[in-house]
Scaffold this motif. Structure first.
Motif, short mmCIF file in Angstrom:
data_model
loop_
_atom_site.label_atom_id
_atom_site.label_comp_id
_atom_site.label_asym_id
_atom_site.label_seq_id
_atom_site.Cartn_x
_atom_site.Cartn_y
_atom_site.Cartn_z
N ILE A 64 1.21 16.02 2.73
CA ILE A 64 0.04 15.17 2.57
C ILE A 64 0.39 13.74 2.95
CG2 ILE A 64 -1.54 14.16 0.89
CD1 ILE A 64 -2.26 16.97 1.50
N ALA A 65 -0.33 13.19 3.90
CA ALA A 65 -0.13 11.79 4.27
C ALA A 65 -1.02 10.88 3.44
CB ALA A 65 -0.42 11.59 5.75
N GLY A 66 -2.24 11.34 3.15
CA GLY A 66 -3.18 10.52 2.41
C GLY A 66 -3.95 9.60 3.33
N LYS A 67 -5.02 9.04 2.81
CA LYS A 67 -5.88 8.17 3.62
C LYS A 67 -5.38 6.73 3.64
CE LYS A 67 -10.00 10.98 2.71
NZ LYS A 67 -11.38 11.00 2.16
N GLN A 68 -4.54 6.37 2.67
CA GLN A 68 -4.08 4.99 2.58
C GLN A 68 -2.77 4.82 3.35
OE1 GLN A 68 -4.06 1.80 -0.93
NE2 GLN A 68 -2.74 3.51 -1.36
N SER A 69 -2.70 3.79 4.16
CA SER A 69 -1.49 3.53 4.93
C SER A 69 -0.34 3.13 4.00
CB SER A 69 -1.74 2.42 5.95
OG SER A 69 -2.62 2.86 6.96
N PHE A 70 0.88 3.24 4.53
CA PHE A 70 2.07 2.83 3.80
C PHE A 70 2.50 1.49 4.37
CE2 PHE A 70 6.72 2.84 3.15
CZ PHE A 70 6.74 3.00 1.77
N GLU A 71 2.29 0.42 3.59
CA GLU A 71 2.54 -0.94 4.09
C GLU A 71 3.55 -1.66 3.22
OE1 GLU A 71 0.25 -4.89 3.51
OE2 GLU A 71 -0.79 -3.83 5.12
N GLN A 90 0.85 -1.19 0.00
CA GLN A 90 0.00 0.00 0.00
C GLN A 90 0.88 1.24 0.00
OE1 GLN A 90 -3.49 0.15 2.69
NE2 GLN A 90 -2.90 -1.89 3.38
N GLY A 91 0.42 2.29 -0.67
CA GLY A 91 1.16 3.55 -0.67
C GLY A 91 2.31 3.63 -1.65
N ALA A 92 2.35 2.71 -2.63
CA ALA A 92 3.49 2.67 -3.55
C ALA A 92 3.61 3.94 -4.39
CB ALA A 92 3.38 1.45 -4.47
#
Length: 752
Positions: free
Chosen positions: A319-326, A267-269
Motif C-alpha cells: 500500500i502506497a497510500g494517497k498521501q506523499s512521503f515528504e 507527510q507520511g510519518a
C-alpha cells in the motif's frame, strides 16, 4: 526521455535547458515558466555537470542529470549538503553492493509472491540502466526512477520551500507492474553524511532523543532502525524481548562540524521508519535517513505444540497510500548547529507549520501537579462457589473529593487529576460512549456533582477514556464486526508481556483493537455526550500513542488510520476543549491541553552514546508536560532531578484505599499506590520540585548542554538556567558549586 550527457558544458542557453528538462507531459504554464528561467551549469564533482534548478530562502538546489545527485548549498556559509558522499570512490570499507549503495538516492526492499526478500538501489536498478527521466517543477525538479527488471517505478521530487529543502516520494504515482511487491523505500540514505574526517553526531528521536557519535567504536553494534510511532500494533508479536522507547516525533538530524540539519517528516510519518549507522560498519560514513514502509509482515505458528508445528511468514498487500512521503531538511549553523538548535527549530515548525499554540495557563504561585487515581477495577470473586467478576472500589467519588480538599489545604492547589476506571464496569469494561458512571463508585448524579466541584475549585479534571482497546462487547460494538484484523485476517489480539522472559502473560486477559472507523465512532459518541453534560476535560488513552493498520480485504494502512485519528480528535477537541494525552505522539500536540508520561530517556541501545532531552526542549513553552508517576520509578531522587533538568512537571498514580484491594487484579503491581501512605512524601517532593521549577515554569528551553560527566545545564528564554549534578561529588561551574545529586538556579544562563 532518456538522460543526455552534459559533461564538459559550462553554460547552456535557455532553449537547451528546456530541451534537456522537459518531457511530453510538461504543460504550457510550466513550459512558459521554463522559458523564462536560466539554468546555470557548472562542473560537478562527478563526470558531467550540475544544473541549478532552484534558489529560495538562502538556499540553492543543483541537480546532476547524469548521476541523479542533488546538492543543496546554504548561501550564508557556502556549506554544501549532497545526496551522496563526494569522495565515495575512496571508501576503503564498503565492498560489493554496499559500495554501489553509496551512489544511490533510493534503497529499495521488495519481495516476490512467496515473500522472498530482495534489495536493490536506484543506481543499479535505474541510473545504470539509463531508465530515469527528469523534468522541472515549481521550485525544483522531479525524477522518475524506473526499474525495468523489477517492474516498478518511483517518482521523486526535490524542491526548495522557504528555508527548507524537501525530498518527496510521490506515493500515489508509484507503479508496480510485475510480480514483485515493494516493501520499503529508503529516501536519501546518505544525505549530508559525515566521513571519518568529520566531527559530529547523528540525532535519532528514540524516546526523549539520543545521539550516535561519528566514528564511534559503538558502530559495531546493531544499527538504529525503528518505526515512527512504533511498529504496527495490529501485527501479533509472540515475544517482546526488551522494553524500549518508541519514536514519538517524526524527526531526525545530523551535526557535521559547525553545521547541522534537522529533518522533519512532514507527510507520511505514520508509515515511516528512521535508520542511522555510524562509520566502519558498512562504509566509512555516518548517516541518518528515513524510510517509507509499504508492506507489513507477520509470523504465524501453525499447529502449535504438535510435531508438525511450523512458522509461516505472511505479508500484507503493498500500500502506497494517497498521501506523499515528504521530508523537510532545515539547515543550522554555528551555535545553533547542535541537538538543542534542532529541537528549537522543530518547536518553530510546530508553531508556524503545524499551528500548535502555546497553552495559556493562569498565573499561579505553584507549578502544576498531576495525580492519576484508579476508580474501580474488576476482580474475580465467587458466590456460592460460582465465579463471577465484580467491581472493586479503589477510589470513590467521595474519596476523590476528600483528597482534593486535603491537597488544597497543603498548598497543592495548581492541580490536575486523571481519573481511570470511573465508568460503569470499572477498568477494562465496554467501549465508552457516554458519561455513565459506575454505581459502586457513586453513580451518575454523584459523578456530575464531582465534575462541577472540580470545576468550581479550578481543578483540571480528566476522566480517562480509551476508544481504542476492546475488552468486551456492548454499547453497539461487537468483536465480530468492530475489531481490527491482523494479516492472517484473524482478530488482532493484544497481550501483556512478562518482563522476566518476554513471553505473553497468560494470567492476564488479552484485549483487541477497535478498527479505526469504530474508534472514531466511539470517540464521536463520547465527545457528543461529554459536551451535552458540560465536561470540559478528558484524558484520551491509546489513540495518542498507538497507530495500526486494519488488514481486512479492503486494507487500511497506518497512514489511513492516522488521518482518521486526526479527524476524530479534531471533532473531540471542538466539543470538549481540554484534551490530555498519555505517552503522546506528535500528532496530538495541536489538539492537546496537557501531556502525561512524556519520555525523559532513550532506549539505551548499544549504538547510542547518550540520551538528550530533545522532546522536552521542543515542547517547552508550548504544552504543559508531566513525567512518569514518581511513586512508580525505581529511584525517585535522580528522577526528580531529571524533571528539574528538563522543566517537566511532577505526576503520581494512586488509589485512595488500601493497596491490598489490588490483589488478584491486573494492577496488583501497583504496590506503592496507597495515597495516604505516600502523602507526606508527595508534599515534600512537590515542594522541592516547585522551588526549582517555579522560576522557569512555562519558559521555552533555548539551550541544553553537557558540562561534564553527569553535569548538565539547561538555559531558558527568561535568561535563567538550571545546572544539575547527577554525580556523588560537588561540582564547581561558573563560580557556583552544584551539590552532589542536586542543582542550582543560575541567573543569566551562563555561556552556551
Amino acid at each position: 526521455m532518456r538522460v543526455r550527457l552534459l559533461a564538459g558544458i559550462l553554460a547552456v542557453t535557455v532553449a537547451a535547458a528546456v530541451a534537456g528538462i522537459m518531457n511530453s507531459n510538461t504543460g504550457k504554464a510550466e513550459q512558459a515558466a521554463l522559458e523564462s528561467a536560466v539554468l546555470t551549469v557548472s562542473q560537478g564533482s562527478q563526470v558531467g555537470g550540475t544544473a541549478r534548478v532552484a534558489q529560495s530562502g538562502g538556499l540553492q538546489l543543483d541537480f546532476n542529470p547524469e548521476t541523479a545527485e542533488v546538492t543543496v548549498t546554504d548561501i550564508s556559509t557556502s556549506t554544501k549538503w549532497s545526496s551522496n558522499p563526494v569522495d565515495r570512490a575512496n571508501d576503503k570499507v564498503a565492498k560489493g553492493i554496499k559500495k554501489m549503495d553509496l551512489n544511490a538516492q533510493l534503497l529499495v526492499d521488495y519481495v516476490d509472491p512467496l515473500n522472498k526478500p530482495f534489495q536493490l538501489n536506484n543506481y543499479i536498478g535505474s541510473i545504470k540502466e539509463k531508465a530515469f527521466t527528469w523534468k522541472q517543477i515549481q521550485d525544483g525538479i522531479e525524477i522518475t526512477f524506473d526499474f525495468p527488471k523489477a517492474g516498478f517505478s518511483i517518482p521523486v521530487q526535490y524542491a526548495l520551500k522557504k528555508d527548507a529543502f524537501t525530498a518527496t516520494i510521490v506515493s500515489d504515482r508509484i507503479q508496480q507492474r510485475d510480480k514483485y511487491r515493494l516493501v520499503a523505500i529508503n529516501l536519501l540514505p546518505f544525505f549530508g553524511a559525515g566521513s571519518t574526517k568529520d566531527d559530529g553526531y547523528l540525532f535519532v528521536p528514540d524516546g526523549s532523543g539520543a545521539l550516535i557519535q561519528f566514528n564511534s567504536s559503538n558502530s559495531v553494534y546493531k544499527s538504529y532502525n525503528e518505526r515512527v510511532y512504533g511498529g504496527d500494533q495490529a501485527i501479533d508479536v509472540s515475544e517482546q524481548s526488551r522494553v524500549k522507547e518508541d519514536i514519538r516525533l517524526p524527526v531526525f538530524g545530523l551535526k557535521r562540524n559547525d553545521h547541522a540539519f534537522l529533518a522533519v517528516i512532514n507527510q507520511g510519518a505514520y508509515q515511516a521508519g528512521i535508520s542511522a549507522e555510524g562509520s566502519g560498519k558498512s562504509n566509512q560514513y555516518n548517516a541518518v535517513s528515513s524510510t517509507f514502509t509499504m508492506t507489513e509482515f507477520e509470523t504465524n505458528t501453525l499447529m502449535a505444540g504438535s510435531l508438525n508445528e511450523k512458522q509461516v511468514v505472511r505479508g500484507s498487500q503493498s500500500i502506497a497510500g494517497k498521501q506523499s512521503f515528504e521530508v523537510r531538511y532545515y539547515f543550522l549553523n554555528g551555535q545553533q548547529a547542535d541537538y538543542s538548535g534542532m529541537a528549537v527549530r522543530y518547536r518553530d515548525y510546530l508553531i508556524n507549520d503545524q499551528g500548535v499554540k502555546p497553552v495559556t495557563a493562569k498565573q499561579q504561585a505553584t507549578i502544576p501537579l498531576m495525580i492519576d487515581f484508579l476508580g474501580g477495577v474488576q476482580k474475580r470473586t465467587t458466590f456460592l462457589g460460582i465465579p463471577y467478576r465484580s467491581v472493586e472500589v479503589l477510589t470513590s467519588f467521595k474519596d476523590l473529593t476528600a483528597i482534593t480538599q486535603q491537597l488544597f489545604e497543603s498548598g497543592m492547589n495548581n492541580l490536575a487529576i486523571r481519573y481511570e476506571g470511573w465508568a460503569s464496569g470499572g477498568m477494562n469494561g465496554k467501549v465508552l460512549t457516554s458519561l455513565d458512571a459506575d454505581s459502586k463508585l457513586g453513580g451518575n448524579k454523584a459523578f456530575r456533582r464531582l465534575i462541577q466541584e472540580m470545576d468550581r475549585r479550578g481543578v483540571a479534571f480528566y476522566p480517562v477514556v480509551d476508544p481504542v482497546k476492546f475488552y468486551k462487547g456492548g454499547n453497539g460494538f461487537y468483536k465480530f464486526f468492530d475489531v481490527t484484523k491482523s494479516i492472517s485476517r484473524a482478530p488482532a489480539v493484544k497481550n501483556q508481556y512478562l518482563l522476566s522472559n518476554g513471553t505473553k502473560d497468560k494470567t492476564l486477559s488479552p484485549w483487541y483493537l477497535l478498527k479505526p472507523e469504530s474508534v472514531n465512532e466511539a470517540l464521536d459518541r463520547f465527545s457528543a455526550a461529554a459536551k451535552d453534560k458540560g465536561l470540559k476535560h478528558a484524558a484520551l488513552e491509546s489513540i495518542g500513542s498507538l497507530v495500526y493498520s486494519d488488514f481486512r480485504r479492503s486494507m487500511l494502512s497506518k497512514d489511513g488510520t492516522g488521518q482518521l485519528w486526526e479527524s476524530g480528535l479534531d471533532t473531540a477537541v471542538s466539543r470538549i476543549g481540554g484534551l490530555s494525552f498519555d505517552h503522546p505522539n506528535a500528532y496530538t500536540f495541536i489538539r492537546a491541553e496537557s501531556l502525561t508520561d512524556v519520555p525523559l530517556a532513550s532506549s539505551g541501545f548499544d549504538v547510542e552514546e547518550e540520551s538528550v532531552p530533545f522532546y522536552s526542549i521542543a515542547l517547552s513553552g508550548l504544552i504543559p508536560a508531566f513525567g512518569e508517576p514518581i511513586n512508580l520509578v525505581s529511584d525517585s531522587k535522580p528522577y526528580m532531578l531529571k524533571l528539574i533538568e528538563t522543566g517537566t512537571y511532577p505526576a503520581y498514580r494512586f488509589i485512595a484505599r488500601s493497596g491490598s484491594l489490588l490483589a488478584g487484579s491486573q494492577f496488583d503491581s501497583l504496590y506503592s499506590g496507597d495515597f495516604q501512605a505516600w502523602f507526606s512524601d508527595v508534599k515534600k517532593q512537590y515542594n522541592e520540585i516547585n522551588k526549582a521549577l517555579l522560576p522557569i515554569a512555562g519558559q521555552p528551553i533555548m539551550h541544553h548542554e553537557k558540562l561534564g560527566e553527569g553535569v548538565y545545564r539547561t538555559t531558558f528564554a527568561n535568561g535563567k538556567a538550571v545546572l544539575v549534578n547527577y554525580t556523588n561529588e560537588p561540582i564547581k561551574k561558573d563560580q557556583q558549586v552544584i551539590p552532589p545529586g542536586g542543582y542550582v538556579i543560575q541567573v543569566g544562563g551562563g555561556t552556551p
